[in-house]
Write a protein that holds these residues in place. Structure first.
Motif, mmCIF file in Angstrom:
data_model
loop_
_atom_site.group_PDB
_atom_site.id
_atom_site.type_symbol
_atom_site.label_atom_id
_atom_site.label_comp_id
_atom_site.label_asym_id
_atom_site.label_seq_id
_atom_site.Cartn_x
_atom_site.Cartn_y
_atom_site.Cartn_z
ATOM 1 N N ILE A 1 18.146 -42.700 31.944
ATOM 2 C CA ILE A 1 17.114 -42.553 31.302
ATOM 3 C C ILE A 1 15.655 -42.554 32.107
ATOM 4 O O ILE A 1 14.814 -41.953 31.822
ATOM 5 N N GLU A 2 16.002 -43.007 33.428
ATOM 6 C CA GLU A 2 14.854 -42.646 34.543
ATOM 7 C C GLU A 2 14.639 -41.292 34.827
ATOM 8 O O GLU A 2 13.819 -40.682 34.883
ATOM 9 N N LYS A 3 15.910 -40.529 35.069
ATOM 10 C CA LYS A 3 16.043 -38.940 35.324
ATOM 11 C C LYS A 3 15.298 -38.298 33.960
ATOM 12 O O LYS A 3 14.717 -37.321 34.132
ATOM 13 N N PHE A 4 15.897 -38.805 32.988
ATOM 14 C CA PHE A 4 15.336 -38.070 31.658
ATOM 15 C C PHE A 4 13.584 -38.177 31.613
ATOM 16 O O PHE A 4 13.022 -37.111 31.125
ATOM 17 N N ILE A 5 13.072 -39.439 31.846
ATOM 18 C CA ILE A 5 11.559 -39.686 31.913
ATOM 19 C C ILE A 5 10.831 -38.668 32.851
ATOM 20 O O ILE A 5 9.950 -38.169 32.610
ATOM 21 N N GLN A 6 11.743 -38.565 34.208
ATOM 22 C CA GLN A 6 11.109 -37.768 35.260
ATOM 23 C C GLN A 6 10.952 -36.307 34.673
ATOM 24 O O GLN A 6 10.120 -35.656 35.164
ATOM 25 N N ARG A 7 12.093 -35.886 34.415
ATOM 26 C CA ARG A 7 12.175 -34.301 33.780
ATOM 27 C C ARG A 7 11.257 -34.215 32.688
ATOM 28 O O ARG A 7 10.390 -33.098 32.690
ATOM 29 N N THR A 8 10.979 -35.272 31.650
ATOM 30 C CA THR A 8 9.821 -34.872 30.658
ATOM 31 C C THR A 8 8.530 -34.977 31.173
ATOM 32 O O THR A 8 7.701 -34.012 30.822
ATOM 33 N N GLU A 9 8.270 -35.875 32.117
ATOM 34 C CA GLU A 9 6.989 -35.723 32.669
ATOM 35 C C GLU A 9 6.676 -34.467 33.389
ATOM 36 O O GLU A 9 5.455 -33.843 33.499
ATOM 37 N N THR A 10 7.773 -33.912 34.199
ATOM 38 C CA THR A 10 7.661 -32.585 35.147
ATOM 39 C C THR A 10 7.420 -31.426 33.866
ATOM 40 O O THR A 10 6.330 -30.534 34.318
ATOM 41 N N LEU B 1 5.767 -39.081 25.043
ATOM 42 C CA LEU B 1 5.516 -40.277 24.125
ATOM 43 C C LEU B 1 6.837 -40.977 23.648
ATOM 44 O O LEU B 1 7.220 -42.290 24.052
ATOM 45 N N ALA B 2 7.900 -40.427 23.373
ATOM 46 C CA ALA B 2 8.957 -40.733 22.893
ATOM 47 C C ALA B 2 9.737 -41.358 23.959
ATOM 48 O O ALA B 2 10.507 -42.396 23.856
ATOM 49 N N ALA B 3 9.519 -40.377 25.130
ATOM 50 C CA ALA B 3 10.450 -41.085 26.338
ATOM 51 C C ALA B 3 10.070 -42.282 26.733
ATOM 52 O O ALA B 3 10.580 -43.058 27.344
ATOM 53 N N GLU B 4 8.504 -42.539 26.891
ATOM 54 C CA GLU B 4 7.980 -43.847 27.238
ATOM 55 C C GLU B 4 8.408 -44.817 26.315
ATOM 56 O O GLU B 4 8.762 -46.044 26.853
ATOM 57 N N GLU B 5 8.405 -44.515 25.208
ATOM 58 C CA GLU B 5 8.939 -45.720 24.231
ATOM 59 C C GLU B 5 10.490 -46.009 24.329
ATOM 60 O O GLU B 5 10.835 -47.011 24.521
ATOM 61 N N ASN C 1 14.548 -49.777 26.378
ATOM 62 C CA ASN C 1 15.669 -49.839 27.318
ATOM 63 C C ASN C 1 15.370 -51.031 28.157
ATOM 64 O O ASN C 1 16.183 -51.813 28.397
ATOM 65 N N GLU C 2 14.175 -51.040 28.699
ATOM 66 C CA GLU C 2 13.960 -52.611 29.406
ATOM 67 C C GLU C 2 13.985 -53.633 28.675
ATOM 68 O O GLU C 2 14.522 -54.724 29.013
ATOM 69 N N GLU C 3 13.687 -53.668 27.258
ATOM 70 C CA GLU C 3 13.996 -54.723 26.606
ATOM 71 C C GLU C 3 15.408 -55.069 26.373
ATOM 72 O O GLU C 3 15.752 -56.312 26.383
ATOM 73 N N LEU C 4 16.245 -53.937 26.236
ATOM 74 C CA LEU C 4 17.646 -54.215 26.065
ATOM 75 C C LEU C 4 18.397 -54.789 27.426
ATOM 76 O O LEU C 4 18.951 -55.742 27.220
ATOM 77 N N ILE C 5 17.736 -54.279 28.299
ATOM 78 C CA ILE C 5 18.208 -54.860 29.725
ATOM 79 C C ILE C 5 17.958 -56.339 29.664
ATOM 80 O O ILE C 5 18.908 -57.123 30.136
ATOM 81 N N GLN C 6 16.715 -56.722 29.406
ATOM 82 C CA GLN C 6 16.486 -58.312 29.429
ATOM 83 C C GLN C 6 17.179 -59.006 28.285
ATOM 84 O O GLN C 6 17.661 -60.060 28.693
#
Length: 389
Positions: free
Chosen positions: A3-12, A51-55, A60-65
């Motif tokens: 997910i982190e890589k996906f968000i980075q690519r989306t931002e780029t 926006l979808a990536a941020e959500e 994902n953070e909530e699922l980890i918690q």
């Protein structure tokens, strides 16, 4: 994809599209009307994806918690199971061991890893194995918790008498999926049952003690009889109108339990801090001495219940109250210079439930008795009774 890589690519991607869009918009030789519509839609779509990536990242953070919390809870209950003082086993419906705690492994003299996958019958003498197999078949067809008395053989060790408490676990379709076992070694108790017992404390002193604070409701088990080591327990039921009815008081040295009544509603409440000793009904069957000790106590409880019933049958409320006070004087009274002091503070609701009347009526009658000097109260609001007819 991570997910982190996906968000980075989306931002780029979004940054590149933004730069491209801004560059195309300011070039003097390109008219804004000539910008392709598809390019604009692609830019807007990239914003939605971002926006979808941020959500998605937040979810994902909530699922980890949640996963961490569940893992903590799982570990907590696993430790409760593993280090419980009683031996616990989980088997399938055929008696094949699936889980075992440390106490069970120690009791059977087998390492935990070697217990899993072994049938329960491996630890039962040959002459009793058919009996256990028959019980297993019946257990899967019943929803009741059952108590079994059977001999168990330790691996390279001794044969001992065991009390097995078994409950069936079922899935959402009601099909039996596993059996939950509590295993207790009762050999010492049986041997002690053959010895001469001088008093109750000698017989019950090494058993687990259940402590309840004043006002707490005591959890009842149909397989267990409680012996009151210390304190006072109120026993009551409820009538059809929802009103509480006092049916007994279990003081130190007395016994009570839901198996000693046929009432559908039976509640026990600590009237003071109490210490209770639990005795499984199956143990009583195997110990003549225990039966000899408990039978008079059970008889005592039945006699007391009859006394409460006799009070409720009197026609006048005043007579009910007077006979109730005489009974309480006998059950929980202690001699003081002023008369007989009730060792426990009873509320007007307690008196009303025992006399089958209202609290207002009891308050009026107690006030009258106090005016006549028949009763009084000490500094701690305990009632003191003088002799009356």
């Amino acid at each position: 994809m991570n997910i982190e890589k996906f968000i980075q690519r989306t931002e780029t991607l979004h940054k590149r599209l933004t730069d491209l869009y801004e560059t195309a918009s300011v070039l003097p030789w390109i008219s804004p009307d000539l910008l392709p519509q598809a390019f604009k839609e692609l830019y807007n779509t990239s914003k939605v994806v971002q926006l979808a990536a941020e959500e998605l990242h937040q979810q994902n953070e909530e699922l980890i918690q949640t996963r961490n919390w569940l893992e903590t809870e799982r570990q907590y209950y696993q430790e409760l199971f593993e280090f419980a003082p009683d031996a616990y086993l989980v088997t399938n419906t055929e008696g094949i061991i699936q889980e075992a705690n440390f106490t069970a492994a120690k009791l059977l003299n087998v390492s935990k890893q070697f217990l899993v996958g072994k049938p329960m019958t491996n630890f039962v003498p040959l002459e009793e194995r058919q009996h256990l197999r028959s019980e297993l078949i019946q257990l899967s067809q019943s929803d009741r918790v059952k108590e079994l008395l059977i001999g168990l053989q330790q691996r390279h060790g001794d044969l001992f008498d065991a009390a097995l408490t078994v409950a069936v676990a079922r899935n959402s379709q009601g099909k039996a999926t596993s059996l939950r076992w509590i295993v207790r070694n009762i050999s010492e108790r049986k041997q002690r049952g053959l010895a001469v017992v001088k008093n109750d404390s000698d017989f019950f002193h090494d058993r687990p003690v259940h402590k309840y604070s004043k006002g707490e409701t005591i959890s009842l088990n149909p397989l267990v009889i409680f012996y009151v080591s210390q304190g006072l327990v109120k026993l009551n039921t409820y009538c059809e109108t929802g009103e509480e009815v006092l049916i007994g008081l279990a003081r130190a040295g007395m016994v009570f339990g839901s198996s000693l009544t046929s009432l559908s509603i039976y509640q026990a409440t600590a009237l003071s801090d109490v210490d209770l000793v639990s005795i499984y009904s199956a143990e009583i069957e195997t110990s003549p001495t225990m039966s000899h000790i408990l039978l008079p106590k059970i008889n005592q409880r039945l006699q007391q219940t009859e006394s409460f019933l006799a009070i409720s049958g009197r026609r006048r409320v005043q007579e009910r109250l007077q006979h109730l006070l005489q009974l309480l004087k006998q059950e929980v009274g202690e001699t003081v210079p002023e008369g007989t002091r009730l060792s426990v503070r009873f509320t007007h609701e307690d008196f009303a439930s025992a006399c089958c009347t209202t609290r207002v009526t009891i308050t009026r009658l107690i006030g009258k008795l106090q005016e006549e000097g028949i009763i009084s109260f000490d500094l701690k609001k305990h009632m003191i009774l003088k002799d009356f007819d």
